[in-house]
Write an enzyme that holds these catalytic residues in place. Structure first.
Site, PDB file in Angstrom:
ATOM      1  N   CYS A   2       0.826  -1.190   0.000  1.00  0.00           N
ATOM      2  CA  CYS A   2       0.000   0.000   0.000  1.00  0.00           C
ATOM      3  C   CYS A   2       0.866   1.247   0.000  1.00  0.00           C
ATOM      4  CB  CYS A   2      -0.902   0.013   1.243  1.00  0.00           C
ATOM      5  SG  CYS A   2      -1.891  -1.496   1.432  1.00  0.00           S
ATOM      6  N   LEU A  51      -3.572  -1.649  -1.720  1.00  0.00           N
ATOM      7  CA  LEU A  51      -3.487  -2.750  -2.672  1.00  0.00           C
ATOM      8  C   LEU A  51      -3.866  -3.997  -1.902  1.00  0.00           C
ATOM      9  CD1 LEU A  51      -2.693  -3.943  -5.439  1.00  0.00           C
ATOM     10  CD2 LEU A  51      -0.358  -4.154  -4.571  1.00  0.00           C
ATOM     11  N   ALA A  52      -5.044  -4.537  -2.156  1.00  0.00           N
ATOM     12  CA  ALA A  52      -5.571  -5.645  -1.360  1.00  0.00           C
ATOM     13  C   ALA A  52      -4.882  -6.944  -1.746  1.00  0.00           C
ATOM     14  CB  ALA A  52      -7.077  -5.770  -1.563  1.00  0.00           C
ATOM     15  N   VAL A  53      -4.274  -7.613  -0.747  1.00  0.00           N
ATOM     16  CA  VAL A  53      -3.547  -8.860  -0.976  1.00  0.00           C
ATOM     17  C   VAL A  53      -4.014  -9.957  -0.030  1.00  0.00           C
ATOM     18  CG1 VAL A  53      -1.256  -9.946  -0.849  1.00  0.00           C
ATOM     19  CG2 VAL A  53      -1.515  -7.701  -1.922  1.00  0.00           C
ATOM     20  N   GLY A  78       2.828  -3.201   3.584  1.00  0.00           N
ATOM     21  CA  GLY A  78       3.722  -4.345   3.646  1.00  0.00           C
ATOM     22  C   GLY A  78       3.023  -5.633   3.987  1.00  0.00           C
ATOM     23  N   ASP A 102      -3.422  -9.387   8.141  1.00  0.00           N
ATOM     24  CA  ASP A 102      -2.206  -9.194   8.925  1.00  0.00           C
ATOM     25  C   ASP A 102      -2.151  -7.780   9.493  1.00  0.00           C
ATOM     26  OD1 ASP A 102      -1.768  -8.109   6.340  1.00  0.00           O
ATOM     27  OD2 ASP A 102       0.397  -8.230   6.594  1.00  0.00           O
ATOM     28  N   SER A 376      10.767 -12.121  -6.113  1.00  0.00           N
ATOM     29  CA  SER A 376      11.963 -11.697  -6.839  1.00  0.00           C
ATOM     30  C   SER A 376      13.219 -12.205  -6.147  1.00  0.00           C
ATOM     31  CB  SER A 376      12.004 -10.166  -6.919  1.00  0.00           C
ATOM     32  OG  SER A 376      13.278  -9.707  -7.313  1.00  0.00           O
ATOM     33  N   GLY A 377      14.254 -12.471  -6.947  1.00  0.00           N
ATOM     34  CA  GLY A 377      15.539 -12.924  -6.412  1.00  0.00           C
ATOM     35  C   GLY A 377      16.459 -11.797  -5.993  1.00  0.00           C
TER      36      GLY A 377
END
Length: 613
Positions: A2, A51-53, A78, A102, A376-377
């Site tokens: 977010c 940003l809904a996760v 986060g 969370d 991501s790495g």
């Protein structure tokens, strides 16, 4: 993921200042395309773009817990990957939960433990909490600095936000860049805590900033420390494998489509293989994406990019069975001034990574059509010692940031060539800046008494990569992804892994005579041999000469228009390079094209007040 922002004022009634808060919050729309929220009290105003996760219906923010002594309100960006365990512990302590998010776990964790909550979190996070019980703001940033968080003290409080643009949207703040800010722009070294804009600061990774009527204080709750490494090589490799398995499993939790960024290199292939195995065990199929380029002519290897990514990515896909997508970019997209404007606007600053920013933005934009979260790495090279220059004696022996030395620089040089030398060497004194920042960085490096000199030197190498270079790369990843509303997670930044590997001896990190020996051994059984043994290749760039031609044309137009961005460069050298054949353009000139175009875009978009002394 977010965008957060807020305003604390102890001398105003902020319930009357909703318009300014709304303007700040609106700048974060790209970070949070799903919802917007604000919360205002007399001395605190919090804004949020979501940003809904996780818990799509129940995680709206700002979130508030009412206590007998006053409200505790939070705006949070986060993910806390250990929120399930924390929620169970909080329930045992008497907390009841209204949502499955969370966010509520983090907020109630603060109600229970106060700022000490930071020590309990595993994840990537930036949060602002207004504690109405004590009239105090608490800002907390994750240990490695994955999520950005800025603040700007005022006469009677503070402004804060996920990005500088949120703070710059407030009428109290003038967009000034002074000499120190310009040194940060041109120096290619990120100083922890520096924010470039005058008067603004960045919450340092692993830090808590508190603000109340008595003033502002910063407390570092986490930093790299030295512990004796007692495990032998086999035990170390096994433990790293166990950590990675746990980390990836935790970071696959989402209520939206998720994917993995796959380059075909060791780092991203390891994550893809681990994610594919974990998802297969729960009856799902992992999804992966690779960037490639449309171009004229065959691929020409160089010292930094010895092979194309796509063939190795396909081998890994065939091996682990992901649902795979190649994202192919052409020179027209990469050179599009609209794309450059989007990346520079996202960064708030010029002098990023030029074409690499543009291609990453385009890649993320394409991925966002399919997924909301990506793994991501990023950071494996910093953690495990993967860059080629880690292993060059001439770089190891230089008392300078390794990536600066590896760029072939002498004290009068600079990684961005064709910049006005008087500006670099006199006004900004970039060599002196480098020397000062490097001395400050290595002075922080912990180490046991009597450490072998070479082991000490390589510990310094790892430390400055983790505290300076990594910050630039994480910032780039965050800005390019959040500009299109994509959440990117970085499993190699899990602090447990970073701490453990940091304390392994350099001789163990390179026990087989290669880079990233420990990581390669930990995941070899999951990968095709060709992928496991592939040499490090940096993020790809297009080799299409039509891209260089487009840059030359744009730079020539900029010079013809007498754009003020050119004032900071050697105009004659730029003009000569822009007029020559594209195949003859040296890497330094190509980088200069990118920088001057970025700078021109930034001056047009942000209109900063530049004050050099």
């Amino acid at each position: 993921m977010c965008g957060i922002t807020g305003w604390i004022s102890f001398d105003r009634d902020l319930t009357r200042e909703e318009a300014d808060l709304a303007a700040m919050t609106a700048t974060m729309a790209c970070r949070g395309p799903d919802a917007e929220g604000t919360w205002l009290a007399r001395h605190a105003a919090l804004g949020h773009r979501r940003l809904a996760v996780i818990d799509l219906a129940g995680g709206a923010q700002p979130m508030v817990v009412d206590t007998p002594d006053g409200p505790v309100a939070m705006t949070y960006s986060g993910e806390a990957y250990n929120f399930t365990e924390l929620r169970d512990e909080l329930r045992r302590r008497g907390h009841a939960f209204r949502t499955a998010s969370d966010t509520e776990v983090v907020l109630r964790g603060y109600v229970e433990w106060g700022p000490a909550l930071a020590d309990r979190l595993n994840g990537m996070y930036a949060l602002g909490i207004w504690d109405g019980r004590t009239d105090r703001l608490v800002l907390i940033r994750d240990r490695l600095g994955i999520k950005p968080l800025y603040y700007h003290p005022t006469d009677d409080g503070v402004l804060f936000g996920s990005e500088a643009k949120a703070i710059l949207a407030h009428p109290l703040v003038e967009p000034v860049i002074d000499t120190d800010g310009f040194r940060e722009l041109f120096g290619f070294v990120k100083t922890p805590g520096a924010a470039v804009w005058s008067g603004m600061r960045e919450v340092r990774p692993g830090a808590v900033v508190t603000v109340d009527r008595a003033g502002l204080r910063e407390h570092v709750y986490w930093k790299l420390a030295v512990t004796e490494h007692r495990d032998d090589t086999d035990t170390t490799v096994a433990h790293i494998g166990e950590l990675l398995d746990d980390i990836v499993t935790r970071q696959l939790v989402a209520d939206v489509p998720l994917c993995v960024l796959l380059s075909g290199g060791l780092d991203s292939s390891a994550l893809t293989a681990l994610a594919a195995r974990a998802m297969r065990e729960r009856g799902e199929r992992a999804r992966s994406f690779t960037v490639d380029y449309e171009q004229r002519g065959d691929f020409a290897p160089d010292e930094l990019r010895g092979s194309r990514d796509a063939p190795f990515a396909r081998e890994l896909v065939a091996h682990v069975g992901t649902e795979h997508h190649d994202i192919r970019l052409d020179h027209r997209e990469l050179a599009d001034p609209g794309v450059r404007a989007a990346t520079v606007t996202a960064r708030d600053l010029p002098f990023g990574f030029g074409e690499a920013d543009n291609s990453l933005y385009l890649l993320f934009r394409a991925i966002r059509e399919h997924s909301t979260v990506a793994l991501s790495g990023e950071s494996a090279d910093e953690v495990f010692g993967g860059y080629p220059w880690f292993h060059l004696p001439v770089v190891q022996q230089a008392a300078m940031f390794p990536w600066v030395t590896a760029s072939g620089l002498d004290p009068s040089g600079h990684p961005t060539k064709l910049i006005d030398p008087d500006l670099l060497l006199s006004t900004l004194d970039i060599p002196g800046y480098w020397a000062q920042r490097y001395a400050e960085a290595v002075a922080e490096v912990p180490g046991p008494d009597g450490e072998d000199p070479h082991e000490r030197r390589m510990r310094e190498f790892c430390y400055v990569h983790l505290t300076s270079l990594l910050g630039m790369l994480l910032d780039r990843k965050d800005r390019m992804s959040m500009a299109v509303g994509l959440e990117v997670r970085v499993p190699f930044c899990d602090h447990r892994l970073v701490e453990y590997v940091f304390n392994t001896p350099w001789s163990m990190k390179t026990f087989d005579g290669r880079e990233k020996s420990l990581l390669r051994s930990a995941v070899r059984g999951l990968l095709p041999a060709s992928v496991a043994d592939r040499r490090k290749a940096l993020y790809p760039k297009t080799q299409d000469p039509r891209y260089v031609t487009a840059l030359q044309r744009q730079v020539a137009d900029l010079l013809s228009a007498a754009h003020p961005a050119a004032d900071y460069f050697d105009r004659d050298a730029l003009r000569t390079a822009a007029a020559g054949p594209p195949e003859a353009v040296h890497r330094d000139a190509r980088e200069a094209f990118e920088r001057v175009l970025d700078l021109a875009t930034w001056l047009d978009v942000r209109r900063p007040v530049i004050k050099l002394s």
